[in-house]
Structures are given as C-alpha cells and as structure tokens.
Motif scaffolding. Structure first.
Motif, short mmCIF file in Angstrom:
data_model
loop_
_atom_site.label_atom_id
_atom_site.label_comp_id
_atom_site.label_asym_id
_atom_site.label_seq_id
_atom_site.Cartn_x
_atom_site.Cartn_y
_atom_site.Cartn_z
N SER A 98 -3.56 2.39 10.42
CA SER A 98 -2.58 3.08 9.59
C SER A 98 -2.98 4.55 9.54
CB SER A 98 -2.47 2.47 8.20
OG SER A 98 -3.68 2.60 7.50
N ARG A 134 -1.92 8.51 7.58
CA ARG A 134 -1.20 9.24 6.53
C ARG A 134 -1.81 10.63 6.43
NH1 ARG A 134 -4.95 6.00 6.54
NH2 ARG A 134 -4.16 4.36 5.24
N SER A 193 -6.51 2.35 -3.08
CA SER A 193 -5.34 2.56 -2.23
C SER A 193 -5.55 1.84 -0.90
CB SER A 193 -5.14 4.05 -1.98
OG SER A 193 -6.23 4.56 -1.20
N ARG A 194 -4.52 1.81 -0.09
CA ARG A 194 -4.66 1.17 1.22
C ARG A 194 -5.79 1.81 2.01
NH1 ARG A 194 -0.11 0.13 5.97
NH2 ARG A 194 -1.60 -0.73 7.45
N GLN A 199 -2.24 3.51 -6.78
CA GLN A 199 -1.77 3.97 -5.48
C GLN A 199 -1.66 2.85 -4.46
OE1 GLN A 199 -4.23 6.96 -3.66
NE2 GLN A 199 -2.51 7.83 -2.58
N SER A 200 -0.55 2.84 -3.76
CA SER A 200 -0.23 1.91 -2.67
C SER A 200 0.23 0.54 -3.14
CB SER A 200 -1.41 1.73 -1.70
OG SER A 200 -1.81 2.95 -1.13
N ARG A 201 0.19 0.29 -4.45
CA ARG A 201 0.65 -1.01 -4.94
C ARG A 201 2.09 -0.92 -5.41
NH1 ARG A 201 -5.09 -1.87 -7.60
NH2 ARG A 201 -4.54 0.22 -8.15
#
Length: 191
Positions: free
Chosen positions: A37, A39, A59-60, A118-120
C-alpha cells in the motif's frame, strides 16, 4: 559523493522552487503477506539516521510497519523534473523526539491526532467532531499530551536513487547503495 549531501542540495531547491508541498513523499509499506500500500506523508526531519515522518501507530501504515519494518519513500518534485527514491528498514523515533514534535504542532493538529482512529471505519463525521470537542474541553487551558497511539518512524536509507528528467527522455539516474561498512557505492542507471 555523499547521497545525503546531494539530497540536502535537491531538497533545498525543492523548498525554494516547488510550489506545492516539497515535504510530501509517497510512503510504501506492505503487510505480513507482502500486500503493498502507498500513501502520501510529510517529511519532518532527515539525516544519516533516517527520513522521519509521524503517524497514528494504529493506522494501516503503522500496523503494516509493526509486522514488516521496511519501507520505500518517493519524493516527486514535478516542477523541478526531479525524483528521489529511498528504501530501507524502519525504526520508531524516541519518545523524546515524538513528544517534542507533537508539542510543536498547532492545537487543532494535536486534537485531530489525539481524536482520530485513523484508517478505521467511522459511522459519521459528527463522531470525530464530538471526540475533538470532548478532548478540547477536557484539556481547556492546558497542553495536550502526546497520545500513546501517535509517534514517528525513521526510514534508514540502504539505497537512494536520484532521477533528473530531460525533455528528450534521456533522463539522468544515479543509485547509491549503502555498503555493510556504512559507506556508499554509486551506480549510474539507464533511463
């Protein structure tokens, strides 16, 4: 030639001439199964020990780095027709570094970092806004402490590639690779 000194030179030119976010870098990570991934994040410090960014550890990207502490970065300064790619292992910054950087951020950014999961998934934006308002009230007139789920990482470069474009597609590429002794080798690459 020292690639970190060359990065400093290119980065200074980017800060002087790139109109939009010269600190922006693509961060690539992968999970335990190798699923990648990528970002955008912001560079907050750099030097021989690494290129530093901050994030929510849950976060991810934080979860991926916890199982596979390797990353790749890419700076793309479009207006300068330059790109820098960096790859290497990742280490957490110290609590002191994270505390100092968190304290330097504006209150709104501190509140957002503290309130975010974050990310959820989020049922409604109002939930996030309510979390921010509650924290702002709880810490009215006081500094927010850095939340335990928020810190930084440093990517220690094992390789740094510099790409400089030309209009005729005869780009210039140099790859610097760190040796086991800590010095750098330089290899020219075909465009």
């Amino acid at each position: 030639m020292d690639p970190l000194a060359l990065f400093d030179e290119w980065y200074a030119k980017a800060k002087a001439g790139e109109p939009s976010d010269p600190d922006a870098m693509a961060l690539a990570t992968s999970d335990g199964n190798g699923r990648p991934s990528v970002r955008m994040v912001l560079l907050k410090a750099h030097g021989p020990e690494g290129f530093v960014f901050y994030t929510n550890l849950l976060s991810r990207k934080g979860l991926e780095l916890s199982v596979n502490p390797q990353a790749a970065l890419c700076f793309h300064w479009k207006s300068l027709y330059r790109q820098v790619r960096i790859e290497g292992p990742v280490r957490p910054v110290s609590d002191e570094e994270a505390d100092a950087y968190f304290a330097s951020r504006g209150r709104a950014k501190q509140l957002a970092a503290s309130a975010s999961k974050q990310s959820r998934p989020m049922a409604d934006r109002a939930v996030f806004d309510e979390r921010i308002a509650a924290l702002d009230e709880e810490y009215a007139g006081r500094d927010l402490p850095r939340p335990p789920h928020w810190s930084g990482y440093a990517v220690k470069p094992l390789s740094i590639e510099f790409w400089e474009g030309t209009q005729d597609r005869m780009h210039h590429r140099q790859l610097f690779t760190r040796t086991d002794e800590g010095s750098w080798t330089r290899t020219l690459l075909y465009p």
